[in-house]
Design an enzyme around this catalytic site. Structure first.
Site, short mmCIF file in Angstrom:
data_model
loop_
_atom_site.label_atom_id
_atom_site.label_comp_id
_atom_site.label_asym_id
_atom_site.label_seq_id
_atom_site.Cartn_x
_atom_site.Cartn_y
_atom_site.Cartn_z
N ARG A 34 0.97 -1.23 -0.04
CA ARG A 34 0.05 -0.02 0.06
C ARG A 34 0.92 1.28 0.05
NH1 ARG A 34 -2.53 -3.57 -1.33
NH2 ARG A 34 -4.64 -4.47 -0.58
N SER B 132 -11.44 0.98 2.74
CA SER B 132 -10.61 0.75 3.85
C SER B 132 -10.18 1.98 4.43
CB SER B 132 -9.62 -0.17 3.61
OG SER B 132 -10.12 -1.44 3.40
N GLU C 63 -5.16 4.53 5.85
CA GLU C 63 -5.19 4.22 4.55
C GLU C 63 -5.75 5.36 3.79
OE1 GLU C 63 -6.61 0.88 1.24
OE2 GLU C 63 -5.49 0.24 3.26
#
Length: 326
Positions: free
Chosen positions: A181, A230, A300
């Site tokens: 990520r 998310s 995130e």
């Protein structure tokens, strides 16, 4: 924060000749999927890569610049965003074309869903996971978006980007510095397009994989809510939702912001939440998870902009008005 009109007036004729669309004091609550946030001082949608390069060449470096995608993984604070916010238009940056038997060239404003559909049309495997990601390619390139065991880094061949001065850079997969990520590319680079590669496959098999992704998403995620996807990255060795659940934060509510009961790593706006409510909820969850398991969750969702007058928030600050289910 001064008005967008005053900012443009201070710049005089510097921006003359640009072909893109400029909007002053643009409401970011109309753009983000959370439907919250203060205004962008000036919102600019360049016509194409050449127009964007010219804009970057003439914009003084002291003027703040922020780039946003389709707003799916974005939280804008209530005080708004000073300077310019750039959003690549679908018309100028949203095309996807097949450039070889196994490669696609996609603009950074192409939605992940469109990329998956284009790969299916080209009979290319390895793109099915994009059908379940509610975002655009630019964000996927920046954060190495992934799902269902596949990540963007596995598809990238090269990426075109412009720096803050309008200079063009062509980056290889290795140049992107991908990890989970995350990419190591400088924050001031604006991605404009990418070459991505898959393998030839059976269309029926590809379609089934896409359908499986969509079915899973619709059954376990609050896709019909005002959400940003998310909220926190998965910590090593566990899942963010598991740690949130163990800390008693499933359904946790601050104002009209709530951690989803269906999937507790999804934050939702029940209708009247402010950006401040959402961020206070997130920091409360982080504090409770740290207290319960010793794990510090990492955001995130990207949070940008200024707090409104009278608002302040510290990291891991627990909201006084948080309502727990337990």
């Amino acid at each position: 924060m001064e008005s967008g009109e005053l900012l443009l007036a201070r710049l005089g004729d510097r921006l003359k000749g640009l072909r893109g669309k400029m909007t002053v004091d643009a409401g970011m609550d109309k753009i983000t999927w959370f439907r919250t946030g203060g205004p962008a001082q000036v919102f600019f949608q360049p016509a194409d890569e050449e127009d964007l390069a010219l804009f970057l060449q003439v914009l003084p470096e002291e003027i703040p610049l922020m780039v946003v995608g389709i707003g799916s993984n974005l939280m804008v604070r209530d005080g708004g965003i000073p300077g310019f916010v750039v959003r690549l238009s679908a018309k100028g940056f949203g095309t996807v074309e097949q450039v070889s038997d196994t490669r696609l060239k996609a603009g950074a404003a192409a939605t992940d869903k469109r990329l998956a559909a284009s790969a299916l049309e080209a009979q290319l495997t390895g793109f099915h996971f994009y059908s379940g990601i509610p975002g655009g390619l630019g964000g996927a390139l920046r954060m190495n978006a992934g799902a269902n065991g596949v990540e963007t880094c596995e598809r990238v061949v090269e990426v075109r980007a412009l720096d803050r001065k309008g200079n063009l850079h062509v980056l290889s997969n290795a140049d992107m510095g991908y990890t989970y990520r995350h990419s190591a590319v400088p924050a001031d680079l604006i991605f404009t397009s990418a070459i991505l590669e898959g393998e030839k496959g059976d269309p029926a098999t590809i379609r089934q994989a896409m359908d499986d992704v969509l079915h899973h998403r619709e059954t376990v995620q609050p896709v019909r809510e005002k959400t940003g996807g998310s909220t926190f990255k998965n910590p090593e060795g566990t899942s963010a939702w598991k740690e949130i659940d163990k800390a008693g934060c499933r359904g946790l509510r601050v104002g009209d912001a709530q951690m989803s009961v269906m999937h507790c790593n999804f934050m939702i706006n029940n209708g009247a939440a402010s950006g401040f409510d959402l961020e206070r909820l997130g920091e409360t969850v982080r504090a409770k998870v740290l207290e319960n398991s010793g794990i510090l969750l990492e955001w995130e969702i990207k949070r940008i902009g200024l707090f409104a007058s009278g608002q302040s928030l510290s990291e891991l600050q627990v909201a006084d008005d948080a309502v727990f289910l337990a």
